[in-house]
Design a protein around this motif. Structure first.
Motif, PDB file in Angstrom:
ATOM      1  N   GLU A  27       0.839  -1.204   0.000  1.00  0.00           N
ATOM      2  CA  GLU A  27       0.000   0.000   0.000  1.00  0.00           C
ATOM      3  C   GLU A  27       0.874   1.255   0.000  1.00  0.00           C
ATOM      4  O   GLU A  27       0.558   2.246  -0.648  1.00  0.00           O
ATOM      5  CB  GLU A  27      -0.933  -0.006   1.212  1.00  0.00           C
ATOM      6  N   ILE A  31       0.979   4.316  -2.757  1.00  0.00           N
ATOM      7  CA  ILE A  31       0.948   5.741  -2.404  1.00  0.00           C
ATOM      8  C   ILE A  31       2.115   6.471  -3.059  1.00  0.00           C
ATOM      9  O   ILE A  31       1.964   7.578  -3.602  1.00  0.00           O
ATOM     10  CB  ILE A  31       0.972   5.915  -0.864  1.00  0.00           C
ATOM     11  N   GLN A  34       1.484   6.940  -6.806  1.00  0.00           N
ATOM     12  CA  GLN A  34       0.513   8.014  -7.038  1.00  0.00           C
ATOM     13  C   GLN A  34       1.151   9.378  -6.813  1.00  0.00           C
ATOM     14  O   GLN A  34       0.939  10.305  -7.586  1.00  0.00           O
ATOM     15  CB  GLN A  34      -0.702   7.827  -6.131  1.00  0.00           C
ATOM     16  N   ARG A  72      -6.915  15.983   0.253  1.00  0.00           N
ATOM     17  CA  ARG A  72      -6.944  14.628  -0.312  1.00  0.00           C
ATOM     18  C   ARG A  72      -6.458  13.601   0.709  1.00  0.00           C
ATOM     19  O   ARG A  72      -7.031  12.523   0.846  1.00  0.00           O
ATOM     20  CB  ARG A  72      -6.068  14.554  -1.571  1.00  0.00           C
ATOM     21  N   ILE A  73      -5.402  13.940   1.442  1.00  0.00           N
ATOM     22  CA  ILE A  73      -4.856  13.010   2.438  1.00  0.00           C
ATOM     23  C   ILE A  73      -5.873  12.775   3.547  1.00  0.00           C
ATOM     24  O   ILE A  73      -6.069  11.649   4.003  1.00  0.00           O
ATOM     25  CB  ILE A  73      -3.517  13.540   3.005  1.00  0.00           C
ATOM     26  N   GLN A  75      -8.993  12.817   3.323  1.00  0.00           N
ATOM     27  CA  GLN A  75     -10.106  12.008   2.815  1.00  0.00           C
ATOM     28  C   GLN A  75      -9.672  10.608   2.387  1.00  0.00           C
ATOM     29  O   GLN A  75     -10.514   9.762   2.092  1.00  0.00           O
ATOM     30  CB  GLN A  75     -10.777  12.729   1.642  1.00  0.00           C
ATOM     31  N   ASP A  76      -8.361  10.356   2.361  1.00  0.00           N
ATOM     32  CA  ASP A  76      -7.822   9.073   1.922  1.00  0.00           C
ATOM     33  C   ASP A  76      -8.029   8.040   3.034  1.00  0.00           C
ATOM     34  O   ASP A  76      -7.535   8.206   4.145  1.00  0.00           O
ATOM     35  CB  ASP A  76      -6.333   9.227   1.610  1.00  0.00           C
ATOM     36  N   SER A  77      -8.743   6.979   2.716  1.00  0.00           N
ATOM     37  CA  SER A  77      -9.075   5.961   3.724  1.00  0.00           C
ATOM     38  C   SER A  77      -7.853   5.173   4.204  1.00  0.00           C
ATOM     39  O   SER A  77      -7.937   4.433   5.170  1.00  0.00           O
ATOM     40  CB  SER A  77     -10.127   4.997   3.169  1.00  0.00           C
ATOM     41  N   ARG A  78      -6.709   5.343   3.530  1.00  0.00           N
ATOM     42  CA  ARG A  78      -5.494   4.648   3.962  1.00  0.00           C
ATOM     43  C   ARG A  78      -4.788   5.367   5.111  1.00  0.00           C
ATOM     44  O   ARG A  78      -3.849   4.839   5.689  1.00  0.00           O
ATOM     45  CB  ARG A  78      -4.527   4.502   2.777  1.00  0.00           C
ATOM     46  N   HIS A  79      -5.253   6.578   5.434  1.00  0.00           N
ATOM     47  CA  HIS A  79      -4.676   7.372   6.524  1.00  0.00           C
ATOM     48  C   HIS A  79      -5.736   7.655   7.580  1.00  0.00           C
ATOM     49  O   HIS A  79      -6.917   7.775   7.273  1.00  0.00           O
ATOM     50  CB  HIS A  79      -4.212   8.756   6.014  1.00  0.00           C
TER      51      HIS A  79
END
Length: 198
Positions: A27, A31, A34, A72-73, A75-79
């Motif tokens: 993951e 990131i 991207q 964006r960060i 709203q990013d579900s990985r954070h």
């Protein structure tokens, strides 16, 4: 008129801590891919460190672009738990040749943690001095040579990311890096011995 700023933030990963054969979390590799694709479009540069499930990232660019990437960060579900550790105007970019430099789990970071009496990489708890030391490590550390990662997180052999000249021109041969790593282990052992009361 230029409105260059440096943003430093921390966040916690929400994904499983599964590494591939190279030791890099899939993951995190996504990131990075991207970031290396999107940041140049917004005039952003920076560096990333990931350890103990936590991100420490420095981004440099125009204020408006930093605002957009922050949103964006968030709203990013990985954070989760994004915390701005510092945001300041700058005259020039420190990471100008890197769309997103990635310093892998560096021995120098472990030395820094031990020297500050820390047992885990938890940047949201760092004081200003530790944040500054961490930024210095990111500037000086070698960029990881990541292979391309496809949409499902699998590495594609033979397709390396473009590497900036500065990442390969550090003058450290593999043998020198190995010697430095061995010396760093000795230093960590000595510091730990002293911290734990010898």
């Amino acid at each position: 008129m230029s409105n260059l700023q440096r943003l430093v933030y921390s966040s916690r990963a929400t994904f499983a801590q599964v590494q591939d054969d190279s030791g890099i979390n899939r993951e995190v590799a996504r990131i990075l891919m991207q970031s290396r694709r999107n940041n140049p479009r917004q005039g952003l540069v920076g560096a990333l460190y990931f350890g103990d499930g936590n991100f420490f990232q420095c981004l440099e660019g125009e204020a408006e672009a930093l605002d957009e990437v922050c949103e964006r960060i968030r709203q990013d579900s990985r954070h989760t738990g994004m915390k701005v550790l510092g945001r300041h105007p700058i005259k020039s970019r420190s990471f100008s040749v890197w769309a997103m430099k990635f310093v892998p789990n560096a021995m120098q970071v472990q030395i820094l943690l031990v020297s500050r009496g820390l047992t885990r990489f938890e940047p949201e708890k760092f004081d200003e001095s530790t944040i500054s030391a961490m930024l210095t490590l990111l500037r000086q550390g070698a960029d990881a040579d990541l292979l391309q990662v496809d949409a499902s997180g699998n590495r594609r052999s033979g397709n390396r990311l473009p590497e900036p000249v500065a990442a390969t021109a550090s003058g450290h041969s593999g043998r020198t890096a190995m010697l430095f790593g061995a010396a760093a282990l000795v230093v960590i052992a000595c510091i730990a011995w002293l911290v734990l009361g010898g």
